[in-house]
Design a protein around this motif. Structure first.
Motif, PDB file in Angstrom:
ATOM      1  N   GLU A  21       0.833  -1.209   0.000  1.00  0.00           N
ATOM      2  CA  GLU A  21       0.000   0.000   0.000  1.00  0.00           C
ATOM      3  C   GLU A  21       0.863   1.254   0.000  1.00  0.00           C
ATOM      4  O   GLU A  21       0.554   2.228  -0.686  1.00  0.00           O
ATOM      5  N   ASP A  25       0.789   4.072  -2.916  1.00  0.00           N
ATOM      6  CA  ASP A  25       0.529   5.486  -2.648  1.00  0.00           C
ATOM      7  C   ASP A  25       1.573   6.369  -3.315  1.00  0.00           C
ATOM      8  O   ASP A  25       1.270   7.476  -3.760  1.00  0.00           O
ATOM      9  N   VAL A  28       1.068   5.978  -7.647  1.00  0.00           N
ATOM     10  CA  VAL A  28      -0.080   6.536  -8.374  1.00  0.00           C
ATOM     11  C   VAL A  28       0.226   7.925  -8.933  1.00  0.00           C
ATOM     12  O   VAL A  28       0.024   8.166 -10.133  1.00  0.00           O
ATOM     13  N   LYS A  71      -5.812   1.059  -8.134  1.00  0.00           N
ATOM     14  CA  LYS A  71      -5.958   1.963  -6.983  1.00  0.00           C
ATOM     15  C   LYS A  71      -6.420   3.334  -7.449  1.00  0.00           C
ATOM     16  O   LYS A  71      -7.292   3.955  -6.836  1.00  0.00           O
ATOM     17  N   PHE A  72      -5.844   3.814  -8.562  1.00  0.00           N
ATOM     18  CA  PHE A  72      -6.237   5.123  -9.089  1.00  0.00           C
ATOM     19  C   PHE A  72      -7.726   5.156  -9.417  1.00  0.00           C
ATOM     20  O   PHE A  72      -8.406   6.144  -9.155  1.00  0.00           O
ATOM     21  N   ASP A  74     -10.158   3.594  -8.128  1.00  0.00           N
ATOM     22  CA  ASP A  74     -11.074   3.396  -6.998  1.00  0.00           C
ATOM     23  C   ASP A  74     -11.972   4.634  -6.888  1.00  0.00           C
ATOM     24  O   ASP A  74     -11.476   5.746  -6.699  1.00  0.00           O
ATOM     25  N   GLU A  76     -13.693   5.818  -4.617  1.00  0.00           N
ATOM     26  CA  GLU A  76     -13.641   6.525  -3.336  1.00  0.00           C
ATOM     27  C   GLU A  76     -12.660   7.693  -3.381  1.00  0.00           C
ATOM     28  O   GLU A  76     -12.793   8.650  -2.610  1.00  0.00           O
ATOM     29  N   THR A  77     -11.671   7.639  -4.269  1.00  0.00           N
ATOM     30  CA  THR A  77     -10.718   8.743  -4.378  1.00  0.00           C
ATOM     31  C   THR A  77     -11.445  10.027  -4.757  1.00  0.00           C
ATOM     32  O   THR A  77     -11.236  11.082  -4.146  1.00  0.00           O
ATOM     33  N   VAL A  78     -12.316   9.950  -5.759  1.00  0.00           N
ATOM     34  CA  VAL A  78     -13.091  11.122  -6.175  1.00  0.00           C
ATOM     35  C   VAL A  78     -14.054  11.529  -5.075  1.00  0.00           C
ATOM     36  O   VAL A  78     -14.188  12.713  -4.746  1.00  0.00           O
ATOM     37  N   ASN A  80     -13.876  11.112  -1.880  1.00  0.00           N
ATOM     38  CA  ASN A  80     -13.187  11.760  -0.762  1.00  0.00           C
ATOM     39  C   ASN A  80     -12.808  13.192  -1.109  1.00  0.00           C
ATOM     40  O   ASN A  80     -12.873  14.082  -0.257  1.00  0.00           O
ATOM     41  N   GLY A  81     -12.422  13.416  -2.375  1.00  0.00           N
ATOM     42  CA  GLY A  81     -12.135  14.785  -2.811  1.00  0.00           C
ATOM     43  C   GLY A  81     -13.372  15.667  -2.735  1.00  0.00           C
ATOM     44  O   GLY A  81     -13.304  16.824  -2.304  1.00  0.00           O
ATOM     45  N   ARG A 105      -9.242  13.952 -11.955  1.00  0.00           N
ATOM     46  CA  ARG A 105      -9.566  12.549 -12.173  1.00  0.00           C
ATOM     47  C   ARG A 105      -9.498  12.188 -13.663  1.00  0.00           C
ATOM     48  O   ARG A 105      -8.867  11.206 -14.049  1.00  0.00           O
TER      49      ARG A 105
END
Length: 198
Positions: A21, A25, A28, A71-72, A74, A76-78, A80-81, A105
């Protein structure tokens, strides 16, 4: 007798999953910036580890890039932003922040897809765009009386605008649109009245 494991000043070894992980991190942003041209040396430096550790964790560079791409993508990344946007900010500022999250994104997605050859296979996500709409509806809750469209429709418009302005021939124009300019367009249209009736 002092062993390498308990030598003073040496950090304890991370479990493999935590190490993977940590490496992902670091990878990415490099994948977004450099695509498949990213080097194992760049990856190791960004993660603060030896190059050999990268290959012990992932086997080869192709596997690492594929894992970083997943991972990119995912969703949830957007989300969370979007969740980080303060609903009490001015409307123009919130629209600009949403556009910034979406453009980041889409711009990254185009580079990552080029690096891996296609979008990686992802597990199906239930109602992905509607979930984003739910978050955007909360962002715009203080402005509800001013909005002519429902959150789902506004989300669709912002996605279209963000995607179109992320495509290289458009985004690399002589004078590309800024996030603030696109927000002004969305909020006030092209009349130049800044919300003030003529």
């Amino acid at each position: 007798m002092t062993t390498q494991q308990d030598a003073p000043g040496r950090a304890p070894a991370l479990p493999l999953e935590d190490r993977r992980e940590m490496i992902l991190d670091a990878v990415v942003p490099l994948l977004v910036a450099h695509g498949s041209d990213v080097t194992s040396k760049q990856i190791a430096e960004a993660a603060g580890i030896a190059e050999g550790t990268v290959f012990r964790a992932f086997g080869d560079k192709e596997s690492l890039i594929r894992a970083a791409a997943e991972k990119f993508f995912d969703p949830e990344t957007v989300r969370n932003g979007l969740r980080a946007i303060d609903p009490d900010d001015p409307l123009d500022a919130k629209v600009a922040q949403i556009i910034a999250v979406l453009r980041t994104r889409f711009t990254g997605a185009l580079r990552v897809m080029a690096a891996v050859g296609r979008e990686p296979q992802m597990q199906p996500v239930r109602r992905p765009h509607l979930e984003n709409s739910d978050i955007i509806e909360r962002i715009f809750a203080p402005d509800a009386a001013r909005l002519a469209w429902p959150a789902e429709r506004i989300t669709h418009l912002l996605r279209l605008l963000s995607f179109a302005s992320s495509i290289p021939p458009v985004s690399e124009a002589a004078t590309p649109f800024t996030n603030d300019e696109l927000a002004q367009l969305v909020v006030h249209g092209i009349t130049g009245t800044n919300g003030v009736p003529a």
